[in-house]
Motif scaffolding. Structure first.
Motif, PDB file in Angstrom:
ATOM      1  N   LEU A  20      -9.612 -12.317  10.108  1.00 30.98           N
ATOM      2  CA  LEU A  20      -8.457 -12.671  10.941  1.00 30.98           C
ATOM      3  C   LEU A  20      -7.557 -11.475  11.190  1.00 30.98           C
ATOM      4  N   VAL A  21      -7.386 -10.624  10.188  1.00 29.61           N
ATOM      5  CA  VAL A  21      -6.577  -9.414  10.377  1.00 29.61           C
ATOM      6  C   VAL A  21      -7.231  -8.504  11.408  1.00 29.61           C
ATOM      7  N   LEU A  22      -8.542  -8.362  11.344  1.00 31.20           N
ATOM      8  CA  LEU A  22      -9.229  -7.535  12.326  1.00 31.20           C
ATOM      9  C   LEU A  22      -9.162  -8.139  13.728  1.00 31.20           C
ATOM     10  N   LEU A  23      -9.138  -9.452  13.824  1.00 25.79           N
ATOM     11  CA  LEU A  23      -9.000 -10.097  15.131  1.00 25.79           C
ATOM     12  C   LEU A  23      -7.627  -9.842  15.748  1.00 25.79           C
ATOM     13  N   ILE A  24      -6.576  -9.914  14.949  1.00 24.08           N
ATOM     14  CA  ILE A  24      -5.230  -9.756  15.499  1.00 24.08           C
ATOM     15  C   ILE A  24      -4.728  -8.321  15.431  1.00 24.08           C
ATOM     16  N   PHE A  25      -5.482  -7.435  14.797  1.00 23.05           N
ATOM     17  CA  PHE A  25      -5.028  -6.048  14.647  1.00 23.05           C
ATOM     18  C   PHE A  25      -4.806  -5.376  15.987  1.00 23.05           C
ATOM     19  N   ASN A  26      -5.689  -5.606  16.925  1.00 16.91           N
ATOM     20  CA  ASN A  26      -5.594  -4.953  18.222  1.00 16.91           C
ATOM     21  C   ASN A  26      -4.333  -5.349  18.984  1.00 16.91           C
ATOM     22  N   TYR A  27      -3.848  -6.558  18.768  1.00 15.95           N
ATOM     23  CA  TYR A  27      -2.673  -7.033  19.493  1.00 15.95           C
ATOM     24  C   TYR A  27      -1.362  -6.535  18.877  1.00 15.95           C
ATOM     25  N   PHE A  28      -1.369  -6.244  17.592  1.00 14.59           N
ATOM     26  CA  PHE A  28      -0.134  -5.885  16.911  1.00 14.59           C
ATOM     27  C   PHE A  28      -0.174  -4.500  16.279  1.00 14.59           C
ATOM     28  N   LYS A  29      -1.089  -3.651  16.727  1.00 11.70           N
ATOM     29  CA  LYS A  29      -1.219  -2.364  16.066  1.00 11.70           C
ATOM     30  C   LYS A  29      -0.049  -1.423  16.355  1.00 11.70           C
ATOM     31  N   TYR A  30       0.666  -1.605  17.419  1.00 14.22           N
ATOM     32  CA  TYR A  30       1.815  -0.754  17.709  1.00 14.22           C
ATOM     33  C   TYR A  30       3.147  -1.460  17.491  1.00 14.22           C
ATOM     34  N   TYR A  31       3.110  -2.640  16.943  1.00 18.98           N
ATOM     35  CA  TYR A  31       4.336  -3.384  16.663  1.00 18.98           C
ATOM     36  C   TYR A  31       4.942  -2.836  15.380  1.00 18.98           C
ATOM     37  N   LEU A  32       6.150  -2.290  15.493  1.00 16.11           N
ATOM     38  CA  LEU A  32       6.804  -1.671  14.339  1.00 16.11           C
ATOM     39  C   LEU A  32       8.082  -2.404  13.992  1.00 16.11           C
ATOM     40  N   GLY A  33       8.355  -2.496  12.732  1.00 17.90           N
ATOM     41  CA  GLY A  33       9.616  -3.042  12.262  1.00 17.90           C
ATOM     42  C   GLY A  33      10.681  -1.964  12.258  1.00 17.90           C
ATOM     43  N   GLN A  34      11.812  -2.315  11.739  1.00 17.28           N
ATOM     44  CA  GLN A  34      12.951  -1.405  11.784  1.00 17.28           C
ATOM     45  C   GLN A  34      12.816  -0.228  10.833  1.00 17.28           C
ATOM     46  N   ASP A  35      12.199  -0.439   9.694  1.00 21.10           N
ATOM     47  CA  ASP A  35      12.216   0.572   8.645  1.00 21.10           C
ATOM     48  C   ASP A  35      10.958   1.416   8.557  1.00 21.10           C
ATOM     49  N   TRP A  65       5.655   6.146  -1.445  1.00 22.16           N
ATOM     50  CA  TRP A  65       4.666   6.686  -2.377  1.00 22.16           C
ATOM     51  C   TRP A  65       3.279   6.143  -2.080  1.00 22.16           C
ATOM     52  N   LEU A  66       3.192   4.863  -1.738  1.00 19.02           N
ATOM     53  CA  LEU A  66       1.894   4.264  -1.444  1.00 19.02           C
ATOM     54  C   LEU A  66       1.309   4.761  -0.121  1.00 19.02           C
ATOM     55  N   LEU A  67       2.165   5.248   0.771  1.00 16.26           N
ATOM     56  CA  LEU A  67       1.694   5.783   2.044  1.00 16.26           C
ATOM     57  C   LEU A  67       1.128   7.194   1.916  1.00 16.26           C
ATOM     58  N   ILE A  68       1.504   7.914   0.887  1.00 16.86           N
ATOM     59  CA  ILE A  68       1.127   9.324   0.740  1.00 16.86           C
ATOM     60  C   ILE A  68      -0.387   9.540   0.760  1.00 16.86           C
ATOM     61  N   PRO A  69      -1.213   8.754   0.035  1.00 20.93           N
ATOM     62  CA  PRO A  69      -2.663   9.017   0.105  1.00 20.93           C
ATOM     63  C   PRO A  69      -3.243   8.875   1.512  1.00 20.93           C
ATOM     64  N   PHE A  70      -2.746   7.925   2.277  1.00 18.74           N
ATOM     65  CA  PHE A  70      -3.264   7.733   3.631  1.00 18.74           C
ATOM     66  C   PHE A  70      -2.821   8.862   4.559  1.00 18.74           C
ATOM     67  N   LEU A  71      -1.573   9.289   4.421  1.00 15.38           N
ATOM     68  CA  LEU A  71      -1.069  10.356   5.276  1.00 15.38           C
ATOM     69  C   LEU A  71      -1.658  11.707   4.900  1.00 15.38           C
ATOM     70  N   ILE A  83      -2.693  -0.147   7.441  1.00 18.60           N
ATOM     71  CA  ILE A  83      -3.719  -0.252   6.401  1.00 18.60           C
ATOM     72  C   ILE A  83      -3.084  -0.615   5.076  1.00 18.60           C
ATOM     73  N   LEU A  84      -1.966   0.019   4.759  1.00 24.95           N
ATOM     74  CA  LEU A  84      -1.261  -0.309   3.521  1.00 24.95           C
ATOM     75  C   LEU A  84      -0.804  -1.760   3.525  1.00 24.95           C
ATOM     76  N   GLN A  85      -0.341  -2.220   4.650  1.00 28.78           N
ATOM     77  CA  GLN A  85       0.102  -3.606   4.771  1.00 28.78           C
ATOM     78  C   GLN A  85      -1.055  -4.583   4.573  1.00 28.78           C
ATOM     79  N   ILE A  86      -2.220  -4.257   5.095  1.00 33.23           N
ATOM     80  CA  ILE A  86      -3.399  -5.110   4.931  1.00 33.23           C
ATOM     81  C   ILE A  86      -3.811  -5.151   3.467  1.00 33.23           C
ATOM     82  N   ILE A  87      -3.772  -4.006   2.797  1.00 35.31           N
ATOM     83  CA  ILE A  87      -4.151  -3.950   1.381  1.00 35.31           C
ATOM     84  C   ILE A  87      -3.166  -4.740   0.531  1.00 35.31           C
TER      85      ILE A  87
END
Length: 134
Positions: A20-35, A65-71, A83-87
């Motif tokens: 389901l995440v992969l199905l909706i990922f394409n529609y919300f991949k550029y949707y960003l929150g405030q922070d 800190w959790l974003l550092i390995p991906f970046l 990706i972090l949000q999915i995990i």
């Protein structure tokens, strides 16, 4: 083989979640929150070694800190946050499954247990879609 049957509810639920995440990922991949931009900025400060400017009184450091390995392996900023949000959602879903499995040992109706499992599932997906980074 017994291990698979013992944990098939984990595997089935995680497969449904990931599909389901992969199905909706394409529609919300550029949707960003405030922070999200601030978390990414703080993560880049940590990566560059600028620890003095990375410390912030408003945004906690855990997500940064959790974003550092991906970046650090050059995944684009927005996708690394997604990706972090999915995990994190998958880990939270495993917690909901464990909680519902402990209820299996109790006298609660099976319908309520299924409601709890899929209610948690829906809440995690809605958080992924609508409250990204907040």
């Amino acid at each position: 083989m017994n291990l698979f049957f013992k944990h098939r509810i984990y595997i089935l639920t995680l497969l449904i979640y990931l599909s389901l995440v992969l199905l909706i990922f394409n529609y919300f991949k550029y949707y960003l929150g405030q922070d999200v931009i601030q978390y990414l900025s703080i993560s880049h400060q940590y990566i560059s070694g600028n620890f003095g400017n990375a410390i912030n009184g408003v945004w906690g450091p855990l997500i940064s800190w959790l974003l550092i390995p991906f970046l650090s392996i050059n995944i684009p900023d927005i996708f690394s946050f997604k990706i972090l949000q999915i995990i994190i959602g998958a880990i939270l879903l495993i917690g909901v499954i464990k909680f519902s499995l402990t209820l299996l040992k109790s006298e609660i109706d099976i319908g309520n247990k299924i409601f709890l499992l899929f209610g948690g599932f829906i809440i995690i997906l809605c958080y992924y879609i609508f409250f990204t980074g907040t």
